[in-house]
Design an enzyme around this catalytic site. Structure first.
Site, PDB file in Angstrom:
ATOM      1  N   ARG A  55       0.830  -1.199   0.000  1.00 24.99           N
ATOM      2  CA  ARG A  55       0.000   0.000   0.000  1.00 24.99           C
ATOM      3  C   ARG A  55       0.869   1.256   0.000  1.00 24.99           C
ATOM      4  O   ARG A  55       0.580   2.216  -0.699  1.00 24.99           O
ATOM      5  CB  ARG A  55      -0.907  -0.015   1.235  1.00 24.99           C
TER       6      ARG A  55
ATOM      7  N   LYS B 227     -12.199 -13.495   8.538  1.00 25.06           N
ATOM      8  CA  LYS B 227     -11.493 -14.647   7.994  1.00 25.06           C
ATOM      9  C   LYS B 227     -12.428 -15.842   7.763  1.00 25.06           C
ATOM     10  O   LYS B 227     -12.234 -16.612   6.816  1.00 25.06           O
ATOM     11  CB  LYS B 227     -10.339 -15.034   8.923  1.00 25.06           C
TER      12      LYS B 227
ATOM     13  N   ASN C 158      -2.632 -11.842   0.247  1.00 25.13           N
ATOM     14  CA  ASN C 158      -2.058 -11.864   1.592  1.00 25.13           C
ATOM     15  C   ASN C 158      -2.379 -10.608   2.397  1.00 25.13           C
ATOM     16  O   ASN C 158      -2.335 -10.643   3.626  1.00 25.13           O
ATOM     17  CB  ASN C 158      -0.535 -12.024   1.476  1.00 25.13           C
TER      18      ASN C 158
ATOM     19  N   TYR D 115     -11.814  -9.842  13.437  1.00 27.95           N
ATOM     20  CA  TYR D 115     -10.834 -10.595  12.650  1.00 27.95           C
ATOM     21  C   TYR D 115     -11.358 -11.995  12.342  1.00 27.95           C
ATOM     22  O   TYR D 115     -11.246 -12.477  11.210  1.00 27.95           O
ATOM     23  CB  TYR D 115      -9.517 -10.681  13.419  1.00 27.95           C
TER      24      TYR D 115
END
Length: 294
Positions: A35, A197, A87, A193
């Site tokens: 980024r 996921k 990733n 999180y």
């Protein structure tokens, strides 16, 4: 034609380790992306010191314009992608129960950004190519305790809309302060999180169905507890060790391995086993890592 591998969010951590290993083993061009331009170029310089020569391009998976620029660059220079490793991701701050805005950021980066990647980069992946979505032990269905959502996520005809509603159910609950943290394993620690996921792992299986006509294999995986910023420097594996199973999945795994949830030891785990002992346990992790560091 030159082969191309792309790793998102690869200026540090597992992504950096994967790029390093690909540069040693992959017969083609390897893209390190990040980024932040400065951090990305600094990571390239580190690899150059080792005699490794990745290509670099800025890529913010949450910025559509950034993804478009990267797509156009790849199309013009190489025409396509052979390996794509998604990733890029973030975890919780020190707070196990962060406020809504942080939860939304986690969800946006870890889950919703994949739709931009799917729209713009998946079409560049060549026939017989390989895609890997980096998930987590937090991405196994056993992290969910809400019976209604377990039942819905177990559906054989699960849809993207189902997964999105699951994610938005969580976000709305946090926003309205109605979310029950016992709906998530481990007393709801790191719920955002986990939800991000779990959603990514579920989506991977739907993506496999869409990619079947091109014989593209896409899998998700838990890379293990790795010594990265995400894990506050704690973990059982360094980034070079953690890169081995991702490399296996994109270079060495049999063509028949598709739409699977893979553990860090290469074992294919039944993602639907919601009663299994796969969910992430915060106290166990902290205790064992502390003992290891002594």
């Amino acid at each position: 034609m030159v082969k191309v591998a792309v790793v998102t969010g690869s200026n540090k951590g597992i992504g950096f380790g994967i790029v390093k290993e690909l540069l040693k083993r992959f017969d083609g061009v390897v893209y390190l992306t990040s980024r932040d331009d400065g951090r990305g170029k600094a990571a390239v310089a580190k690899l150059n010191e080792l005699g490794l020569k990745p290509e670099y391009h800025q890529l913010d998976v949450t910025d559509r314009d950034s993804v478009v620029r990267f797509r156009d660059h790849i199309k013009e220079k190489y025409g396509g992608i052979d390996i794509l490793i998604n990733n890029a991701g973030v975890g919780n701050s020190i707070d196990f129960y962060p406020p809504y805005e942080e939860c939304k950021t986690i969800i946006d980066i870890n889950y919703f950004s994949i739709f931009t990647i799917q729209e713009l980069l998946f079409p560049l992946v060549k026939d017989n190519g390989r895609i890997l979505n980096m998930s987590s032990a937090c991405g196994h269905l056993s992290n969910i305790r809400n019976k209604d959502w377990i039942e819905r996520l177990l559906k054989k005809d699960l849809t993207v809309e189902d997964i999105n509603e699951f994610v938005n159910w969580f976000l709305e609950g946090v926003k309205n302060e109605t979310f029950k943290y016992d709906d998530i394993a481990d007393e709801g620690k790191g719920a955002a999180y986990r939800v991000s996921k779990v959603a990514l792992s579920a989506l991977t299986m739907l993506q496999q169905k869409e990619l079947e006509s091109k014989n593209i294999a896409i899998n998700s995986m838990h890379p293990g507890l790795v010594q990265t910023d995400l894990m506050l420097g704690l973990g059982f594996y360094d980034i070079d060790q953690a890169a081995q199973t991702p490399i296996y999945l994109v270079l060495d795994a049999p063509d028949s391995l598709k739409g699977a949830f893979v553990w860090h030891d290469r074992k294919v785990v039944d993602w639907y086993d919601y009663k299994g002992d796969y969910y992430f346990k915060t106290n166990y992790f902290i205790k064992n890592c502390a003992q290891k560091s002594e």
